[in-house]
Design an enzyme around this catalytic site. Structure first.
Site, PDB file in Angstrom:
ATOM      1  CB  CYS A  17      -0.859  -0.006   1.258  1.00  0.00           C
ATOM      2  SG  CYS A  17       0.156   0.029   2.744  1.00  0.00           S
ATOM      3  CG  HIS A  46       3.702  -5.885  11.522  1.00  0.00           C
ATOM      4  ND1 HIS A  46       2.511  -5.514  12.111  1.00  0.00           N
ATOM      5  CD2 HIS A  46       4.673  -5.550  12.406  1.00  0.00           C
ATOM      6  CE1 HIS A  46       2.758  -4.982  13.289  1.00  0.00           C
ATOM      7  NE2 HIS A  46       4.057  -4.983  13.492  1.00  0.00           N
ATOM      8  CG  HIS A  79       2.842  -0.612  12.539  1.00  0.00           C
ATOM      9  ND1 HIS A  79       4.131  -1.065  12.435  1.00  0.00           N
ATOM     10  CD2 HIS A  79       2.111  -1.381  11.712  1.00  0.00           C
ATOM     11  CE1 HIS A  79       4.172  -2.073  11.589  1.00  0.00           C
ATOM     12  NE2 HIS A  79       2.967  -2.280  11.128  1.00  0.00           N
ATOM     13  CG  HIS A 129      -1.602  -4.008  15.820  1.00  0.00           C
ATOM     14  ND1 HIS A 129      -1.245  -2.786  15.304  1.00  0.00           N
ATOM     15  CD2 HIS A 129      -1.346  -4.920  14.855  1.00  0.00           C
ATOM     16  CE1 HIS A 129      -0.809  -2.954  14.051  1.00  0.00           C
ATOM     17  NE2 HIS A 129      -0.854  -4.251  13.763  1.00  0.00           N
ATOM     18  CD  GLU A 131      -3.346   1.484  13.074  1.00  0.00           C
ATOM     19  OE1 GLU A 131      -2.956   0.721  12.172  1.00  0.00           O
ATOM     20  OE2 GLU A 131      -4.477   2.026  13.080  1.00  0.00           O
ATOM     21  CB  THR A 169      -5.528   1.733   9.548  1.00  0.00           C
ATOM     22  OG1 THR A 169      -4.321   1.040   9.899  1.00  0.00           O
ATOM     23  CG2 THR A 169      -5.483   3.149  10.043  1.00  0.00           C
ATOM     24  CB  CYS A 199      -6.323   2.495   5.365  1.00  0.00           C
ATOM     25  SG  CYS A 199      -5.519   0.983   4.877  1.00  0.00           S
ATOM     26  CG  ASN A 229      -2.750  -5.816   5.796  1.00  0.00           C
ATOM     27  OD1 ASN A 229      -2.813  -6.335   4.690  1.00  0.00           O
ATOM     28  ND2 ASN A 229      -1.606  -5.397   6.323  1.00  0.00           N
ATOM     29  CB  SER A 272       3.521  -5.188   5.117  1.00  0.00           C
ATOM     30  OG  SER A 272       2.867  -6.323   5.628  1.00  0.00           O
TER      31      SER A 272
HETATM   32  S1  SF4 Z   1      -2.901   2.496   7.211  1.00  0.00           S
HETATM   33 FE1  SF4 Z   1      -1.473   0.763   7.090  1.00  0.00          FE
HETATM   34  S2  SF4 Z   1      -2.330  -0.586   5.535  1.00  0.00           S
HETATM   35 FE2  SF4 Z   1      -3.348   1.412   5.304  1.00  0.00          FE
HETATM   36  S3  SF4 Z   1      -2.180   2.567   3.771  1.00  0.00           S
HETATM   37 FE3  SF4 Z   1      -1.324   3.072   5.761  1.00  0.00          FE
HETATM   38  S4  SF4 Z   1       0.354   1.603   6.119  1.00  0.00           S
HETATM   39 FE4  SF4 Z   1      -0.943   0.806   4.467  1.00  0.00          FE
END
Ligand code: SF4
Length: 325
Positions: A17, A46, A79, A129, A131, A169, A199, A229, A272
């Site tokens: 992404c 990750h 994150h 996690h 994040e 996200t 996201c 994810n 990732s």
């Molecule tokens: S929030 Fe995480 S999965 Fe979404 S675009 Fe950003 S890095 Fe990528």
């Protein structure tokens, strides 16, 4: 020899992404500009392969800011981190580069804004996690973690007319809405975030897997076990009707036995995961007669993020000056 009827459904979009791409390039650029070592707090993204590749180029991954020698350069991962981590880095006189994904930063800002307005914030996410730890650290007195519908019964708030939910996200969209529905039953005045916290990349990869799930006897998701994810993609595949689904770091982790009686294999990768790992799986499948590849396209992605602004500065000079203070 090619066997009839075997095919691969290849999800699009899949893999990197915009936030991961930016974070990985940021480490590479920092190594180029400032030389090794560049310390990185936690895995930059990750994915084992990405981390090992960057280690070979001179990145050193650490769990805690305290492990970084004073006067060094440290990068924060995609994150995100809590404000206290920035404070720790300043105390250790470190020059910092923040590779937090802008879409994670957006959630941090929402948390700060709602906390300033004295809302109770119900943060839907996975306990532990990185994040979630980072977002919670923006407003620890206002945030309650809700790790799925099972947590809802135990959630308490100060004022039911001032409650908002936010989320990690990288969650499953469907599971998150189940949690939100349960929260709304309990707190009818619960308000929603101003825009999706899950996201675009997480959502698009899940939509593609949903589209292929019912047609696939097996869905292989390329991704690391600690990639939220990627793990969600396995769950989404099974929920969409795939006969089986497995998460692998690469082709070497695929078990031949998974192919027994299988004629359609779905293939995708987490946000990732570099494409080279998917190519390895396609090659492995092709050697076993799965040569027909059909793309299952859920969305076009064109989002890109600019690199962290700190990369425009002379951080080695800054780090040296900090060390002398
Ligand atoms: S929030 Fe995480 S999965 Fe979404 S675009 Fe950003 S890095 Fe990528």
């Amino acid at each position: 020899m090619r066997r009839a009827g075997k095919r691969v459904l290849l999800a699009a979009p899949r893999g990197y992404c915009a936030g991961v791409d930016r974070a990985v390039i940021a480490v590479e650029k920092a190594l180029e500009q400032y030389g090794a070592p560049i310390y990185v707090r936690h895995e930059i993204v990750h994915n084992k392969y990405v981390v090992r590749t960057l280690e070979k180029k001179g990145a050193i991954f650490v769990d805690k800011t305290a492990e970084v020698p004073e006067g060094s350069i440290v990068m924060f991962s995609a994150h995100g981190v809590a404000p206290v981590v920035h404070e720790e880095a300043a105390e250790r006189r470190l020059a910092t580069i923040d590779a937090t994904c802008p879409l994670v930063t957006k959630v941090h800002k929402e948390a700060v804004r709602f906390a300033n307005e004295d809302y109770d914030i119900l943060l839907i996410g996975h306990d532990g996690h990185e994040e979630v730890i980072g977002t919670s650290g923006e407003a620890p007195d206002h945030i309650t973690l809700v790790d799925g519908p099972g947590d809802v019964a135990g959630v308490e708030v100060r004022d039911e007319s001032k409650v908002v939910w936010l989320s990690q996200t990288t969650l499953s969209v469907d599971e998150t809405m189940e949690t939100v529905d349960a929260l709304k039953q309990k707190f009818p005045q619960l308000i929603s975030p101003p825009s999706d916290d899950i996201c675009y990349a997480t959502q698009n990869r899940q939509i593609a897997v949903k589209q292929m799930g019912a047609d696939a006897d097996l869905v292989i998701v390329v991704g690391s076990k600690n990639s939220s994810n990627s793990v969600r993609l396995v769950e989404v595949a099974l929920g969409a009707g795939a006969g089986a689904s497995h998460l692998v770091d690469g082709a070497d982790e695929i078990d031949e036995a998974w192919l027994e009686g299988v004629s359609t294999v779905g293939l995708t990768s987490g946000a990732s995961v570099p494409e080279v790992l998917v190519e390895g799986v396609l090659e492995w499948l092709s050697q076993r007669g799965f040569e027909d590849v059909e793309i299952v396209k859920a969305a076009e992605e064109s989002i890109t993020f600019s690199l962290p602004k700190e990369l425009r500065r002379d951080l080695r000079a800054e780090a040296a000056a900090l060390a002398e203070k």
